[in-house]
Design a protein around this motif. Structure first.
Motif, PDB file in Angstrom:
ATOM      1  N   THR A 157       0.837  -1.198   0.000  1.00  0.00           N
ATOM      2  CA  THR A 157       0.000   0.000   0.000  1.00  0.00           C
ATOM      3  C   THR A 157       0.877   1.254   0.000  1.00  0.00           C
ATOM      4  OG1 THR A 157      -0.069   0.170   2.411  1.00  0.00           O
ATOM      5  CG2 THR A 157      -1.762  -1.208   1.350  1.00  0.00           C
ATOM      6  N   VAL A 204      -1.854  -1.581  -3.911  1.00  0.00           N
ATOM      7  CA  VAL A 204      -3.313  -1.653  -3.788  1.00  0.00           C
ATOM      8  C   VAL A 204      -3.743  -0.629  -2.739  1.00  0.00           C
ATOM      9  CG1 VAL A 204      -3.492  -4.069  -4.466  1.00  0.00           C
ATOM     10  CG2 VAL A 204      -3.135  -3.492  -2.050  1.00  0.00           C
ATOM     11  N   GLN A 217      -7.863  -6.844  -1.554  1.00  0.00           N
ATOM     12  CA  GLN A 217      -6.428  -7.015  -1.784  1.00  0.00           C
ATOM     13  C   GLN A 217      -6.034  -8.444  -2.131  1.00  0.00           C
ATOM     14  OE1 GLN A 217      -4.618  -5.531   1.821  1.00  0.00           O
ATOM     15  NE2 GLN A 217      -5.481  -3.490   1.586  1.00  0.00           N
TER      16      GLN A 217
END
Length: 494
Positions: free
Chosen positions: A175, A211, A217
């Protein structure tokens, strides 16, 4: 229906099962029962085996499913919180090539310091919002320099939470919040910091696909289901480092909201919508869980290493039976501890003190009047004063606290500690009884953006009480100024 939350720490793995409709926690399980092993081959090094994390996670998951008797197919999402700044390197088969170099490992300090000087302090502050320091990118550079054959066989470099998500889903991704904690993210260009990787001669292909923090995810694979007991196809809907997740667990998302924790070390984590980095040498800046280029949300993290560990040291060495007894002894002494001053900085260098290592210090003891209760109060006040000192640093960096929320841990359970902070910063402190694992489980609902319902669940389930500023503010201020003068004298002479 339910969601499951994991909190991967360096001492244990916690898992929580939460009812979606109410946000109520059914159970929280911790594994192993004793602290996880930490390998220190050399002084200042700290490593853990990523597959030990996985083993304990699987055991905890099976245990919580057994205890709650919740059918696995009624679990509609998984959230992951994890120890920040660690490095996991895997080969093309997803197998770890070495033990993880975890957050408290100091081997890359000199690498990060040199990068900061070579690349320019202003450039790093403007683009990274931090010095490269001893974060994940610098640890990756250390591997390249010292274990070149292992580096050549590396397929991806992951944070600890990325590895857990991979073991569950078979997908390797990360992330923006995670990349920012590893100092891989360029906030100005809104892209991976290629220029830093080029300087470190690290191949950008090692960085996983990105993501969103709140998103689908990946899904539990057949292998992940077999090993954990979860249902195949269950989605992973959230992932964040432990400090951003702690803030989320306390419903801290917006500018002016502050999350505080008082465990072995203390943390003040404040949200802002600007990129001010005037205190970047003393404060870390990361993309918060709800960060986006369109909606800037930066978490400013200030750490007090010498917090709860100071209190625990006194508990052990004064032969006191419990923290409750310590608090009762401290309450017998007036504000200011009748002159006794404790500087609680005995847990290594303090970043907020520009990495100076003062050591814990006890001063101004009068052998005729001071006793055990004075030491107990002076410790609570000294740690509280450290938090206030940190808040002053954050204020200089543009933070204006509107709401302060704290977990119900050892220090914040002590009225003297919480009242001292509330009175000196003139701000109410709200206390909540929650955990990172519960927060990670609840966060699964936020991929739909329902923040209002999320906040209501925290208030309904977790809120305990609030500490309000005392009418004795002047006494607190006098005691704090004496403490602060003592600290600044020590810093000047160190």
């Amino acid at each position: 229906m339910y969601t499951l939350g994991y909190d991967l720490g360096s001492s244990s793995i916690k898992v929580a099962l939460v009812e979606i409709a109410s946000g109520k926690s059914l159970a929280v399980i911790s594994e192993p029962k004793k602290e996880m092993n930490m390998l220190s081959v050399k002084k200042g090094w700290a490593e853990q085996d990523p597959d030990d994390w996985w083993t304990h996670l699987c055991n905890a998951t099976k245990q919580i499913l057994k205890e709650t008797k919740v059918p696995p197919d009624e679990i509609k999402g998984v959230g992951i919180s994890y120890q920040m700044h660690g490095l996991v390197l895997v080969d093309k088969h997803g197998i770890p090539l070495r033990k993880s170099i975890i957050w408290c490992d100091g081997r890359a300090v000199d690498i990060g310091r040199k990068a900061f000087d070579d690349l320019g302090h202003d450039t790093c502050a403007e683009k990274l919002l931090n010095s490269p320091a001893n974060f994940t990118a610098s640890k990756l550079k250390w591997v390249k320099e010292n274990e070149p054959d292992l580096y050549k066989n590396s397929f991806k470099a992951m944070l600890p939470g990325d590895y857990i998500a991979y073991k569950l889903s078979g997908k390797i991704n990360t992330t923006i919040s995670g990349l920012s904690e590893g100092i891989f993210w360029d906030f100005k260009e809104e892209h991976i910091a290629s220029w830093l990787l080029d300087y470190y001669e690290v191949n950008e292909v090692l960085i996983p696909e990105i993501v969103a923090t709140f998103s689908d995810q990946g899904h539990i694979t057949a292998k992940g289901a077999l090993e954990t007991g979860l249902a195949e196809g269950t989605p992973i809907l959230y992932r964040a480092g432990d400090q951003p997740n702690n803030a989320l667990s306390l419903n801290v998302f917006n500018p002016g909201e502050v999350a505080a924790t008082g465990g072995t070390s203390g943390v003040v984590y404040a949200i802002t919508d600007n990129l001010s980095v005037k205190e970047s040498s003393r404060v870390n800046n990361f993309a918060h869980v709800n960060y986006s280029p369109e909606k800037m949300r930066i978490g400013k993290l200030l750490c007090v290493n010498g917090a709860g560990i100071m209190y625990r040291w006194l508990l052990n060495n004064l032969k006191i039976t419990s923290y409750q007894e310590m608090n009762e002894l401290a309450a017998k002494v007036p504000i200011g501890s009748e002159g006794v001053i404790i500087l609680p900085f005995g847990n290594g260098p303090e970043r907020m003190l520009n990495n100076k290592d003062l050591g814990a210090q006890i001063g101004n003891i009068n052998l005729n009047i001071h006793s055990k209760p004075h030491l107990c109060r002076a410790a609570l006040e000294g740690i509280a004063f450290s938090f206030v000192y940190g808040m002053e640093i954050l204020r200089a960096d543009g933070i204006k606290a509107k709401v302060i929320r704290a977990g119900n841990d050892n220090l914040f359970r002590a009225p003297i500690f919480s009242n001292t902070i509330a009175s000196l910063i003139n701000q109410e402190i709200e206390i909540y009884n929650t955990t990172g694992a519960i927060g990670a489980a609840r966060a699964c609902q936020l991929h739909n953006g329902n923040y209002a319902a999320f906040g209501k669940q925290i208030m309904d389930n977790d809120y305990i009480m609030s500490y309000t500023p005392s009418s004795d503010k002047e006494e607190y201020k006098m005691a704090y100024e004496l403490w602060k003068n003592e600290l600044e004298l020590k810093l000047k002479n160190n």
